[in-house]
Design an enzyme around this catalytic site. Structure first.
Site, mmCIF file in Angstrom:
data_model
loop_
_atom_site.group_PDB
_atom_site.id
_atom_site.type_symbol
_atom_site.label_atom_id
_atom_site.label_comp_id
_atom_site.label_asym_id
_atom_site.label_seq_id
_atom_site.Cartn_x
_atom_site.Cartn_y
_atom_site.Cartn_z
ATOM 1 N N CYS A 200 -5.335 6.034 -3.369
ATOM 2 C CA CYS A 200 -4.655 4.740 -3.374
ATOM 3 C C CYS A 200 -3.252 4.990 -3.926
ATOM 4 C CB CYS A 200 -5.399 3.727 -4.236
ATOM 5 S SG CYS A 200 -4.518 2.160 -4.485
ATOM 6 N N CYS B 196 0.865 -1.181 0.000
ATOM 7 C CA CYS B 196 0.000 0.000 0.000
ATOM 8 C C CYS B 196 0.898 1.225 0.000
ATOM 9 C CB CYS B 196 -0.917 -0.006 1.224
ATOM 10 S SG CYS B 196 -1.972 1.451 1.340
#
Length: 299
Positions: A231, A87
């Site tokens: 994101c 991530c």
């Protein structure tokens, strides 16, 4: 009752619950992580990050064999409890958590190596108070799956890109199309990748390139979390996809605008091949305490 301290943090609106577990003693189940991340009945977050020393996890021990400086491992799970490889926003917020909680040191100009399931990620501070991370090498994932989404009149082709985790990037014709997307429902992919994928929808700014920097807008549906405000790996995949489509002469520096803010992407050569970097803000929001027994009883 077992009390556990947690910290809430975010990076361009992509938010996380952090729990420090240096010795790897706290193993939440996927169901418990889902309850923790629930925005109505839990703390609420796009993902859960456990701060654990690399030598306390099999995946971390494998990392240490190649990078002994990677003391800390980012044990990351999506909001639905599923494990994710990487991530990009999370690793920057994780660096903020480690340094502000005194678990690691990161002076200006120094590098903090963090272990992830997508390998070691090197993080540095930026001059604006944020963090930048070397995301490493990337690759085209092959094929152009067809993407269908609520709000799109017809399915569109997507480009598969892997930046440590899988992404499908879809080009749209206008900002109106981008805004009309209804991402409360998961878009469908044909064919569907075995492990799923994050799906990004992108339109260029006008002009797309200004002062040698590419500029685009993006929305994202994250695997295991739904639509999020940002994101990090999706931002990187989006910049790479647009540069790929633009062809020769396209810039290696990009600004990607998401609903939670703007992030910077930079592609640069290394001895092992091209790497891609991601930079932007990351902040801690608040600390709290939860009753682990209550979490485990919750429905």
């Amino acid at each position: 009752m077992t009390r556990v301290q947690f910290t809430k943090g975010q990076a361009t609106g992509n938010d996380f619950v952090f729990i420090a577990d240096p010795d790897g003693e706290l193993n939440l189940t996927p169901e418990e992580i889902t309850r923790l991340c629930d925005r109505h009945f839990g703390v609420g977050a796009d993902g859960y990050i456990r701060a654990v020393r690399s030598n306390k996890l099999p995946e971390g021990e494998a990392i240490l064999a190649e990078a002994p400086e990677a003391e800390w491992f980012m044990d990351y799970a999506n909001a639905d409890g599923s494990i994710a490889e990487m991530c990009g926003n999370g690793v920057r917020a994780y660096a903020r958590f480690l340094t502000e909680r005194g678990l690691a040191q990161l002076a200006p100009g120094e590098t903090l190596a963090i272990g992830t399931r997508a390998g070691v990620k090197d993080v540095q501070r930026t001059g604006t108070g944020g963090f930048q991370v070397d995301m490493g090498r990337w690759r085209l994932a092959g094929g152009e799956p067809v993407v269908s989404a609520s709000g799109l009149d017809v399915p569109r082709p997507g480009l598969g890109i892997n930046v440590g985790n899988p992404h499908i990037v879809v080009a749209l014709a206008s900002v109106d199309e981008l805004e009309q997307l209804e991402l409360g429902r998961q878009p469908t992919l044909d064919p569907e990748p075995i492990d799923g994928a994050n799906i990004e929808f992108v339109v260029p700014n006008e002009p797309m390139v200004r002062d040698g920097v590419g500029r685009v807008k993006m929305r994202v549906f994250e695997r295991g979390s739904g639509e999020t405000l940002s994101c990090g790996t999706g931002v990187v995949a989006t910049a790479l996809a647009v540069r790929h489509w633009a062809g020769t002469g396209a810039p290696n520096n990009w600004q990607v605008e998401v609903r939670g803010g703007t992030l910077q992407v930079r592609m640069f050569p290394t001895e092992e091949g091209e790497h891609v970097g991601l930079a932007g803000a990351a902040e801690l929001s608040f600390d709290g305490e939860l009753e682990l027994d209550e979490l485990r009883r919750a429905r």
